[in-house]
Design an enzyme around this catalytic site. Structure first.
Site, PDB file in Angstrom:
ATOM      1  N   THR A   7       0.839  -1.199   0.000  1.00 19.84           N
ATOM      2  CA  THR A   7       0.000   0.000   0.000  1.00 19.84           C
ATOM      3  C   THR A   7       0.871   1.245   0.000  1.00 19.84           C
ATOM      4  OG1 THR A   7      -1.651   1.284   1.204  1.00 19.84           O
ATOM      5  CG2 THR A   7      -0.201  -0.094   2.543  1.00 19.84           C
ATOM      6  N   GLY A   8       0.395   2.277  -0.641  1.00 14.92           N
ATOM      7  CA  GLY A   8       1.077   3.565  -0.623  1.00 14.92           C
ATOM      8  C   GLY A   8       0.396   4.540   0.327  1.00 14.92           C
ATOM      9  N   ASP A  68      -7.623  -3.328   0.327  1.00 15.36           N
ATOM     10  CA  ASP A  68      -8.494  -2.448  -0.447  1.00 15.36           C
ATOM     11  C   ASP A  68      -9.706  -2.141   0.411  1.00 15.36           C
ATOM     12  OD1 ASP A  68      -8.535  -1.122  -3.120  1.00 15.36           O
ATOM     13  OD2 ASP A  68     -10.563  -1.932  -3.086  1.00 15.36           O
ATOM     14  N   ASP A 156     -12.377   9.396   8.293  1.00 11.52           N
ATOM     15  CA  ASP A 156     -12.549   9.197   9.744  1.00 11.52           C
ATOM     16  C   ASP A 156     -13.206  10.373  10.474  1.00 11.52           C
ATOM     17  OD1 ASP A 156     -11.642   6.613   9.772  1.00 11.52           O
ATOM     18  OD2 ASP A 156      -9.614   7.102  10.439  1.00 11.52           O
TER      19      ASP A 156
HETATM   20  P1  ITT Z   1      -3.435   1.893  -1.678  1.00 10.59           P
HETATM   21  O1  ITT Z   1      -4.278   1.476  -2.853  1.00 10.59           O
HETATM   22  O2  ITT Z   1      -2.033   2.250  -2.042  1.00 10.59           O
HETATM   23  O3  ITT Z   1      -3.500   0.899  -0.559  1.00 10.59           O
HETATM   24  P2  ITT Z   1      -5.471   3.940  -1.403  1.00 10.59           P
HETATM   25  O4  ITT Z   1      -5.708   5.027  -0.410  1.00 10.59           O
HETATM   26  O5  ITT Z   1      -5.549   4.309  -2.853  1.00 10.59           O
HETATM   27  O6  ITT Z   1      -4.048   3.260  -1.082  1.00 10.59           O
HETATM   28  P3  ITT Z   1      -7.867   2.328  -1.621  1.00 10.59           P
HETATM   29  O7  ITT Z   1      -7.941   2.323  -3.092  1.00 10.59           O
HETATM   30  O8  ITT Z   1      -8.159   1.041  -0.893  1.00 10.59           O
HETATM   31  O9  ITT Z   1      -6.437   2.757  -1.089  1.00 10.59           O
HETATM   32  O10 ITT Z   1      -8.841   3.476  -1.087  1.00 10.59           O
HETATM   33  C1  ITT Z   1      -9.244   3.482   0.223  1.00 10.59           C
HETATM   34  C2  ITT Z   1      -9.871   4.833   0.562  1.00 10.59           C
HETATM   35  O11 ITT Z   1     -10.995   4.613   1.404  1.00 10.59           O
HETATM   36  C3  ITT Z   1      -8.891   5.668   1.364  1.00 10.59           C
HETATM   37  O12 ITT Z   1      -8.136   6.522   0.541  1.00 10.59           O
HETATM   38  C4  ITT Z   1      -9.812   6.425   2.289  1.00 10.59           C
HETATM   39  O13 ITT Z   1     -10.307   7.560   1.648  1.00 10.59           O
HETATM   40  C5  ITT Z   1     -10.953   5.447   2.511  1.00 10.59           C
HETATM   41  N1  ITT Z   1     -10.708   4.641   3.718  1.00 10.59           N
HETATM   42  C6  ITT Z   1     -10.375   3.325   3.800  1.00 10.59           C
HETATM   43  N2  ITT Z   1     -10.190   2.947   5.061  1.00 10.59           N
HETATM   44  C7  ITT Z   1     -10.409   4.038   5.814  1.00 10.59           C
HETATM   45  C8  ITT Z   1     -10.349   4.296   7.182  1.00 10.59           C
HETATM   46  O14 ITT Z   1      -9.998   3.371   8.064  1.00 10.59           O
HETATM   47  N3  ITT Z   1     -10.642   5.524   7.604  1.00 10.59           N
HETATM   48  C9  ITT Z   1     -10.973   6.500   6.742  1.00 10.59           C
HETATM   49  N4  ITT Z   1     -11.025   6.357   5.423  1.00 10.59           N
HETATM   50  C10 ITT Z   1     -10.750   5.124   4.956  1.00 10.59           C
END
Ligand code: ITT
Length: 196
Positions: A7-8, A68, A156
């Site tokens: 993950t980034g 994801d 959050d």
């Molecule tokens: P990676 O793909 O590199 O892991 P990303 O941020 O692009 O990073 P996702 O495509 O899975 O990852 O998008 C997840 C989004 O959902 C993240 O950017 C947040 O906006 C939201 N999200 C996921 N988990 C969360 C959490 O615990 N609290 C708040 N927002 C969350």
């Protein structure tokens, strides 16, 4: 055992890395191994987690763990869902995504503001692993109309948890992991790896 955390997103790394390390895995962030990001072309959290884990395993030759996740809002028919990170555009910041969601919800009354966070974690032993391990966690909450709290990341500050009477951003990392979609998926993963 060295494992790449695919993950980034620094918020995910913060919540996942220490618990995985405590479990005994030698966690290396994908940024330390020059893993670039990969296009998330899937239509489900499961598909996108598999794409990210497979890509990191391929580039590094190491086992990979990917996350994801996203928020699904009932009043918006489940949006932004898998598009949560790019809700306000491909390069949108967390704040821009959150602002867009607050705006989309501005006329929705309190009793119709339910939302869920989903998290899918994938453990892929190697690039061609035919049976990657897949775990899912869900967290139910209600969207607030204003931001509260400084912790966490992403949505959050507007994810209000009725049982705890606060938003996800008002929890410590440890408290959030006890209740969150990610914490639940991680617990399932560690329980399975323990017995593997
Ligand atoms: P990676 O793909 O590199 O892991 P990303 O941020 O692009 O990073 P996702 O495509 O899975 O990852 O998008 C997840 C989004 O959902 C993240 O950017 C947040 O906006 C939201 N999200 C996921 N988990 C969360 C959490 O615990 N609290 C708040 N927002 C969350």
């Amino acid at each position: 055992q060295k494992v790449v955390l695919a993950t980034g997103n620094p918020g995910k790394v913060k919540e996942l890395a220490s618990l995985l390390s405590d479990f005994g895995l030698d966690i290396v962030a994908q940024t330390e191994l020059s893993v670039d990001s990969v296009e998330e072309t899937g239509l489900t959290f499961v598909e996108n987690a598999l794409i990210k884990a497979r890509h990191a395993a391929k580039v590094t030759g190491l086992p990979a763990i990917a996350d994801d996740s996203g928020i699904s809002v009932d009043a918006l028919g489940g949006a932004p869902g898998i598009y949560s990170a790019r809700y306000a555009g491909v390069d949108a910041s967390d704040q821009q995504n959150l602002d867009k969601l607050l705006d989309a919800m501005k006329d929705v009354p309190a009793e119709k503001r339910q939302a869920q966070f989903n998290c899918v974690l994938v453990y892929m032993r190697h690039e061609n692993d035919p049976t990657p391990l897949i775990f899912h966690g869900i967290w139910h909450g209600v969207l607030s109309t204003e931001m509260h709290g400084e912790g966490g990341f992403g949505y959050d500050p507007i994810f209000f948890v009725p049982e705890l009477n606060c938003t996800a951003a008002q929890l410590t990392k440890e408290q959030k992991n006890q209740h969150s979609h990610r914490g639940k998926a991680l617990k399932l993963m560690l329980d399975t790896l323990k017995n593997a």
